[in-house]
Design an enzyme around this catalytic site. Structure first.
Site, PDB file in Angstrom:
ATOM      1  N   ASP A  18      40.312  72.529  28.531  1.00  8.87           N
ATOM      2  CA  ASP A  18      40.666  73.810  27.951  1.00  8.87           C
ATOM      3  C   ASP A  18      39.569  74.802  28.361  1.00  8.87           C
ATOM      4  OD1 ASP A  18      41.796  75.718  25.998  1.00  8.87           O
ATOM      5  OD2 ASP A  18      39.966  75.286  24.892  1.00  8.87           O
ATOM      6  N   ASP A  20      38.827  78.547  26.594  1.00  9.83           N
ATOM      7  CA  ASP A  20      38.202  79.267  25.482  1.00  9.83           C
ATOM      8  C   ASP A  20      37.785  78.304  24.378  1.00  9.83           C
ATOM      9  OD1 ASP A  20      38.465  82.067  26.329  1.00  9.83           O
ATOM     10  OD2 ASP A  20      40.618  81.709  26.183  1.00  9.83           O
ATOM     11  N   ASP A 174      38.990  72.022  22.248  1.00  3.93           N
ATOM     12  CA  ASP A 174      38.354  72.323  20.957  1.00  3.93           C
ATOM     13  C   ASP A 174      39.359  72.591  19.850  1.00  3.93           C
ATOM     14  OD1 ASP A 174      39.096  74.805  22.273  1.00  3.93           O
ATOM     15  OD2 ASP A 174      38.025  75.832  20.676  1.00  3.93           O
TER      16      ASP A 174
END
Length: 225
Positions: A18, A20, A174
């Site tokens: 991922d 961001d 995250d």
């Protein structure tokens, strides 16, 4: 005689990150842009916890979840104001400490590297350029090219592009959106607890491990990947 260094066989071939909140420290800027867009439209701002929860979704889906009571015809205006606020400061965003070195090491070690993100293609290309990480990644999928997470399309297309099986693929993210996408694609996941979603919500989705900073993530790769 010195002990021969044991060469570990790779457990994974394809590492999908991922962006961001995993590689780039941008969660705070995303929350601030959502809240500023709400102020521009004269509507109530969502609390930070709700705004953080939508990070990782495609922008339209994210704003609909963050501000569910907005009339449908006003979302294009909301998207426009969000982009204005986010783009006004995205050049200030930085990678998490150690992220560039980690990606360089994984590239050097021969892993295939890819990104699966809720950003648009334009947004990811900008981030690749600003961060300098673009050349390390062999492929990427964005929310305006595929179904939004947690739909497995991004991972399915990347595995197909690299001809890599799910059991040789690892998703690193995250948010619960990342980990649920991995589950939906039959792929193992790693959770990083320094991004957008609280640690307890990540544990529910059974990642192989939950790491608390990039250094811990690097160490996990060196021992387990």
């Amino acid at each position: 005689l010195p002990m021969k260094r044991r060469i570990m066989a790779k457990r994974f071939d394809l590492l999908v990150f991922d962006w961001d909140g995993t590689l780039m420290d941008s969660a705070g800027a995303i929350v601030a842009a959502i809240q500023a867009a709400c102020r521009d439209l004269g509507i109530e701002e969502p609390p930070e916890s709700r705004a953080r929860h939508v990070i990782g979704l495609g922008l339209g889906d994210a704003l609909r979840h963050a501000v569910p009571d907005l009339p449908e015809q006003r979302y294009p205006q909301m998207i426009d104001r969000y982009r204005h606020h986010y783009l006004s400061r995205d050049h200030e965003l930085t990678l998490f400490a150690g992220a560039e070195q980690m990606i360089a090491e994984l590239s050097e070690a021969g892993f295939m590297l890819a990104v699966a993100t809720g950003k648009s293609r334009l947004g990811l290309d900008r981030a690749f350029k600003v961060s300098g990480l673009g050349p390390y990644f062999h492929d990427s999928r964005c929310a305006d090219e595929c179904h939004s997470k947690p739909h497995p399309q991004m991972l399915a297309e990347l595995m197909s592009a690299f001809a890599v099986l799910p059991e040789r693929t690892l998703m690193i993210g995250d948010t619960t959106h990342d980990l649920q996408m991995a589950k939906n694609a039959g792929v193992a996941s790693l959770a990083v607890a320094y991004g957008a979603h609280p640690a307890e919500s990540l544990d529910v989705l059974e990642p192989l491990a939950r790491l608390h900073d990039v250094e811990e993530l690097r160490e996990w790769f060196s021992r387990n990947a």
